[in-house]
Write a protein that holds these residues in place. Structure first.
Motif, PDB file in Angstrom:
ATOM      1  N   PRO A 199    -128.739 -20.089 -86.170  1.00  0.00           N
ATOM      2  CA  PRO A 199    -128.871 -18.971 -86.684  1.00  0.00           C
ATOM      3  C   PRO A 199    -130.688 -18.618 -86.941  1.00  0.00           C
ATOM      4  O   PRO A 199    -131.221 -17.223 -87.461  1.00  0.00           O
ATOM      5  CB  PRO A 199    -130.046 -19.876 -88.172  1.00  0.00           C
ATOM      6  CG  PRO A 199    -130.252 -21.360 -87.501  1.00  0.00           C
ATOM      7  CD  PRO A 199    -129.522 -21.236 -86.176  1.00  0.00           C
ATOM      8  N   HIS A 223    -137.729 -26.573 -89.076  1.00  0.00           N
ATOM      9  CA  HIS A 223    -137.369 -26.951 -87.632  1.00  0.00           C
ATOM     10  C   HIS A 223    -138.377 -27.056 -86.975  1.00  0.00           C
ATOM     11  O   HIS A 223    -138.927 -25.781 -86.921  1.00  0.00           O
ATOM     12  CB  HIS A 223    -136.318 -26.197 -87.334  1.00  0.00           C
ATOM     13  CG  HIS A 223    -134.729 -27.050 -87.590  1.00  0.00           C
ATOM     14  ND1 HIS A 223    -132.938 -26.004 -87.298  1.00  0.00           N
ATOM     15  CD2 HIS A 223    -134.355 -28.354 -88.304  1.00  0.00           C
ATOM     16  CE1 HIS A 223    -132.434 -27.197 -87.913  1.00  0.00           C
ATOM     17  NE2 HIS A 223    -132.852 -27.917 -88.662  1.00  0.00           N
ATOM     18  N   MET A 225    -133.261 -26.285 -81.177  1.00  0.00           N
ATOM     19  CA  MET A 225    -133.604 -26.553 -82.642  1.00  0.00           C
ATOM     20  C   MET A 225    -133.925 -28.263 -83.376  1.00  0.00           C
ATOM     21  O   MET A 225    -132.988 -28.736 -82.543  1.00  0.00           O
ATOM     22  CB  MET A 225    -132.975 -25.808 -83.874  1.00  0.00           C
ATOM     23  CG  MET A 225    -133.030 -24.876 -83.401  1.00  0.00           C
ATOM     24  SD  MET A 225    -131.940 -24.112 -84.816  1.00  0.00           S
ATOM     25  CE  MET A 225    -130.387 -24.160 -84.607  1.00  0.00           C
ATOM     26  N   HIS A 269    -138.970 -22.891 -88.116  1.00  0.00           N
ATOM     27  CA  HIS A 269    -138.632 -21.755 -88.767  1.00  0.00           C
ATOM     28  C   HIS A 269    -138.160 -22.918 -89.771  1.00  0.00           C
ATOM     29  O   HIS A 269    -137.618 -24.003 -89.767  1.00  0.00           O
ATOM     30  CB  HIS A 269    -137.761 -21.188 -88.556  1.00  0.00           C
ATOM     31  CG  HIS A 269    -136.585 -21.577 -87.080  1.00  0.00           C
ATOM     32  ND1 HIS A 269    -136.708 -22.332 -86.268  1.00  0.00           N
ATOM     33  CD2 HIS A 269    -135.397 -22.749 -88.226  1.00  0.00           C
ATOM     34  CE1 HIS A 269    -136.128 -23.258 -85.843  1.00  0.00           C
ATOM     35  NE2 HIS A 269    -134.872 -23.172 -86.505  1.00  0.00           N
ATOM     36  N   MET A 327    -134.694 -23.854 -91.649  1.00  0.00           N
ATOM     37  CA  MET A 327    -133.390 -23.411 -91.505  1.00  0.00           C
ATOM     38  C   MET A 327    -132.554 -24.193 -92.675  1.00  0.00           C
ATOM     39  O   MET A 327    -132.847 -25.118 -93.162  1.00  0.00           O
ATOM     40  CB  MET A 327    -132.777 -24.443 -90.479  1.00  0.00           C
ATOM     41  CG  MET A 327    -131.262 -24.832 -89.789  1.00  0.00           C
ATOM     42  SD  MET A 327    -130.817 -24.045 -88.123  1.00  0.00           S
ATOM     43  CE  MET A 327    -129.290 -24.506 -88.546  1.00  0.00           C
TER      44      MET A 327
HETATM   45 CU   LIG Z   1    -133.189 -24.241 -86.626  1.00  0.00          CU
END
Ligand SMILES: [Cu+2]
Lengths: 209, 140
Positions: free
Chosen positions: A80, B67, B78, B100, B102
């Motif tokens: 992502p 993450h 990640m 981040h 996720m």
């Molecule tokens: Cu992630």
């Protein structure tokens, strides 16, 4: 550990060795070094034989890279953060070079996650970033042949609990010349303007031997 | 001096607590068929005590995981983490290629111009709900 896992570890060693070797050569020949954005291989590297599938599910081998320039990013569509950012950069690079009619340049996302990234899924994903982007994937042993030559590394978990596993991968853009040989590798962080400049120059100055 | 008195009383009456605000929140619009997405924001702690972001939830996806990115062996990986620290008088920045949030198991595409509702949980501070705008990040 699956062969892919072991292979990935071997690749890490190869990559570290390879980068060191390129550095040793490029640092003494400034024209081969691209100001921290990547490396031009002192000798273009032939690709080994491999059999992948493209975004239409059609067989794709090393000879399909011949006759045009190819820019490859290795990643996966469940990614992502890093991958969408890299593909956005690749799209900006392509757009900057689109004005040059003489260049036949193609752009690929090579998915190292074939279990989830079917050809249909790959095409749906890559064309979001540019309608002309192409997808490639295949069995791990075949992917490994290409990633090893292209200076990319990845690691897919051996026995994921469910469909939400994460894939580790290097984030580089690999340039393959019209002779089907690995020509240059761009390293992150990517600057689309710098990459487009370098890429354009490499393509225009290239002569088949 | 007289004008400072109410402020002083206020300060004395307030226990040392984290004072949390969320800024610069955005979510990356997703390609068609995406099953995952990333959300970024800054957690600002104007309080006198450290805190930590320990969880998140949204109706946009099955899971919302904290993450971080680990760079090892030439790869970006990640990794899910249980908490992201927010120092007293400091901030935690969630941004591309770094920490981040996720979203896993997306219920639908994240369309630019729309927004998603996100509830963040902290070790000490009460839950904070923010509206996160969705942005098309394909252009610089
Ligand atoms: Cu992630």
């Amino acid at each position: 550990m699956k062969p892919a896992g072991i292979a990935a570890i071997v690749f890490v060693g190869l990559l570290a060795f390879g980068l060191g070797a390129w550095w040793a050569v490029t640092s003494s020949q400034p024209d081969l070094e691209m100001a921290g954005s990547g490396y031009v291989l002192p000798e273009p590297r032939d690709l080994p034989a491999f059999e992948l599938v493209d975004g239409q599910g059609v067989a794709f081998s090393q000879t399909d890279f011949q006759g045009h320039w190819s820019v490859l990013y290795f990643g996966f569509t469940y990614c992502p953060d890093v991958c969408p950012a890299a593909l956005a950069v690749m799209a900006q690079v392509k757009q900057q070079l689109d004005g040059d009619e003489d260049l036949d340049d193609r752009y690929y996302l090579v998915s190292v996650d074939p279990a989830r990234d079917t050809p249909v899924r790959l095409t749906e994903y890559v064309t979001y970033f540019d309608p002309e982007f192409l997808g490639l994937t295949g069995e791990f042993d075949q992917l490994d042949r290409l990633t090893r030559a292209a200076g990319a590394v990845y690691k897919v978990p051996d026995a994921p609990e469910d469909d939400n596993y994460l894939v580790a991968h290097s984030s580089t853009l690999t340039l393959i010349d019209p002779a089907g040989r690995v020509h240059a590798i761009f390293t992150s962080p990517f600057d689309p303007n710098v990459i487009a400049d370098k890429l354009g120059a490499l393509m225009r100055n290239w002569k088949a031997d | 001096m007289r004008s400072l008195l109410p402020l002083l009383l206020l300060a004395l009456s307030a226990p040392a607590l984290a004072d949390i605000t969320i800024t610069d929140a955005w979510a990356r619009a997703t390609p068609p068929g995406a099953r995952t997405a990333a959300v970024y924001f800054t957690v600002v702690n104007d309080g006198e005590a450290p805190d930590a972001l320990v969880g998140a939830a949204t109706e946009a996806s099955d899971l919302a995981e904290l993450h971080t990115h680990v760079h090892a062996d030439g790869m970006m990986q990640m990794k899910q983490v249980p908490a992201i620290d927010v120092p007293a008088g400091g901030e935690a920045v969630l941004k591309p290629h770094g920490d981040h949030l996720m979203l896993v198991g997306l219920h639908g595409a994240l369309a630019p111009g729309e927004s998603l509702e996100l509830t963040l949980s902290f070790e000490h501070h009460a839950q904070v709900t923010v509206s996160v705008p969705i942005r098309d990040a394909r252009k610089p």
